[in-house]
Motif scaffolding. Structure first.
Motif, PDB file in Angstrom:
ATOM      1  N   ILE A   1      -4.665   1.930 -10.963  1.00  0.00           N
ATOM      2  CA  ILE A   1      -4.674   1.661  -9.532  1.00  0.00           C
ATOM      3  C   ILE A   1      -3.951   2.772  -8.780  1.00  0.00           C
ATOM      4  O   ILE A   1      -2.860   3.193  -9.173  1.00  0.00           O
ATOM      5  N   HIS A   2      -4.578   3.225  -7.719  1.00  0.00           N
ATOM      6  CA  HIS A   2      -3.949   4.165  -6.785  1.00  0.00           C
ATOM      7  C   HIS A   2      -3.791   3.423  -5.464  1.00  0.00           C
ATOM      8  O   HIS A   2      -4.758   2.880  -4.934  1.00  0.00           O
ATOM      9  N   VAL A   3      -2.555   3.365  -4.957  1.00  0.00           N
ATOM     10  CA  VAL A   3      -2.293   2.714  -3.677  1.00  0.00           C
ATOM     11  C   VAL A   3      -1.998   3.807  -2.658  1.00  0.00           C
ATOM     12  O   VAL A   3      -1.105   4.625  -2.863  1.00  0.00           O
ATOM     13  N   HIS A   4      -2.772   3.813  -1.586  1.00  0.00           N
ATOM     14  CA  HIS A   4      -2.564   4.788  -0.518  1.00  0.00           C
ATOM     15  C   HIS A   4      -1.966   4.046   0.672  1.00  0.00           C
ATOM     16  O   HIS A   4      -2.589   3.139   1.215  1.00  0.00           O
ATOM     17  N   THR A   5      -0.736   4.443   1.050  1.00  0.00           N
ATOM     18  CA  THR A   5      -0.056   3.720   2.125  1.00  0.00           C
ATOM     19  C   THR A   5      -0.105   4.437   3.470  1.00  0.00           C
ATOM     20  O   THR A   5      -0.046   3.796   4.503  1.00  0.00           O
ATOM     21  N   GLY A   6      -0.146   5.753   3.462  1.00  0.00           N
ATOM     22  CA  GLY A   6      -0.154   6.500   4.713  1.00  0.00           C
ATOM     23  C   GLY A   6       1.221   6.818   5.269  1.00  0.00           C
ATOM     24  O   GLY A   6       1.338   7.615   6.189  1.00  0.00           O
TER      25      GLY A   6
ATOM     26  N   HIS B   1       1.585   8.310  -0.327  1.00  0.00           N
ATOM     27  CA  HIS B   1       1.359   8.358   1.114  1.00  0.00           C
ATOM     28  C   HIS B   1       0.872   9.738   1.540  1.00  0.00           C
ATOM     29  O   HIS B   1       0.287   9.892   2.597  1.00  0.00           O
ATOM     30  N   GLU B   2       1.090  10.736   0.717  1.00  0.00           N
ATOM     31  CA  GLU B   2       0.620  12.091   1.006  1.00  0.00           C
ATOM     32  C   GLU B   2      -0.273  12.617  -0.108  1.00  0.00           C
ATOM     33  O   GLU B   2      -1.296  13.238   0.138  1.00  0.00           O
TER      34      GLU B   2
ATOM     35  N   ASP C   1      -3.371   2.184   4.420  1.00  0.00           N
ATOM     36  CA  ASP C   1      -3.325   3.079   5.574  1.00  0.00           C
ATOM     37  C   ASP C   1      -4.293   2.564   6.635  1.00  0.00           C
ATOM     38  O   ASP C   1      -5.195   1.774   6.347  1.00  0.00           O
ATOM     39  N   THR C   2      -4.134   3.044   7.865  1.00  0.00           N
ATOM     40  CA  THR C   2      -5.051   2.660   8.932  1.00  0.00           C
ATOM     41  C   THR C   2      -6.322   3.501   8.917  1.00  0.00           C
ATOM     42  O   THR C   2      -7.285   3.169   9.592  1.00  0.00           O
ATOM     43  N   GLN C   3      -6.334   4.578   8.144  1.00  0.00           N
ATOM     44  CA  GLN C   3      -7.481   5.472   8.047  1.00  0.00           C
ATOM     45  C   GLN C   3      -8.151   5.342   6.680  1.00  0.00           C
ATOM     46  O   GLN C   3      -7.527   4.919   5.716  1.00  0.00           O
ATOM     47  N   VAL C   4      -9.396   5.767   6.608  1.00  0.00           N
ATOM     48  CA  VAL C   4     -10.095   5.830   5.323  1.00  0.00           C
ATOM     49  C   VAL C   4      -9.635   7.098   4.615  1.00  0.00           C
ATOM     50  O   VAL C   4      -9.768   8.188   5.162  1.00  0.00           O
TER      51      VAL C   4
END
Length: 147
Positions: free
Chosen positions: A35-40, A78-79, A93-96
């Motif tokens: 799993i990769h979690v992208h938070t932004g 996040h980056e 995140d709020t973006q795709v």
């Protein structure tokens, strides 16, 4: 083609959104997925990291934040883009994320906070306009029940 699942909560509690992410991560990890979690944001990455240590006292989910260990089954970033495409991307995140199509599945967790909800609707349109397979799951007040 990547399958996109939207998990829609009926409240505005940001903590419930993170607890739902932890449940999804825990279930996917238990099934052997990477799993990769992208938070932004760094702040959200740190909140999720802390919650993954404490949300269940009977089990541990190995994870790292912006880490270098490509073998760690749960990456919170996040980056950083994923070093290796995992099975599942959890997007907070709020973006795709530009790299979303490298995953078999994407989980989008949306609540009723106007900023989160409206950004979720934009992401839904983005995926739909590009022909992705979309599923919608409405979660009840406990975020553990589907309706």
């Amino acid at each position: 083609m990547t399958r996109i699942d939207f998990y829609v909560l009926d409240d505005t509690d940001p903590g419930q959104r993170l607890r739902t992410a932890c449940r999804l991560i825990g279930k996917a990890y238990g099934l052997g997925h990477r799993i990769h979690v992208h938070t932004g944001s760094k702040a959200l990455s740190m909140q999720l990291d802390e919650l993954l240590w404490t949300f269940r006292d009977v089990s541990f989910i190995p994870h790292q934040v912006e880490g270098e260990d490509a073998d760690c089954p749960v990456q919170i970033c996040h980056e950083q883009e994923p070093q290796n495409a995992g099975d599942i991307l959890v997007n907070l995140d709020t973006q795709v994320p530009l790299f979303f199509s490298r995953f078999e599945r994407v989980a989008e967790i949306v609540n009723q906070d106007p900023a989160i909800r409206d950004a979720g609707r934009e992401r839904y349109r983005f995926y739909k306009d590009r022909g992705y397979d979309l599923s919608h799951h409405r979660l009840g007040a406990s975020a553990g029940t589907q309706s």
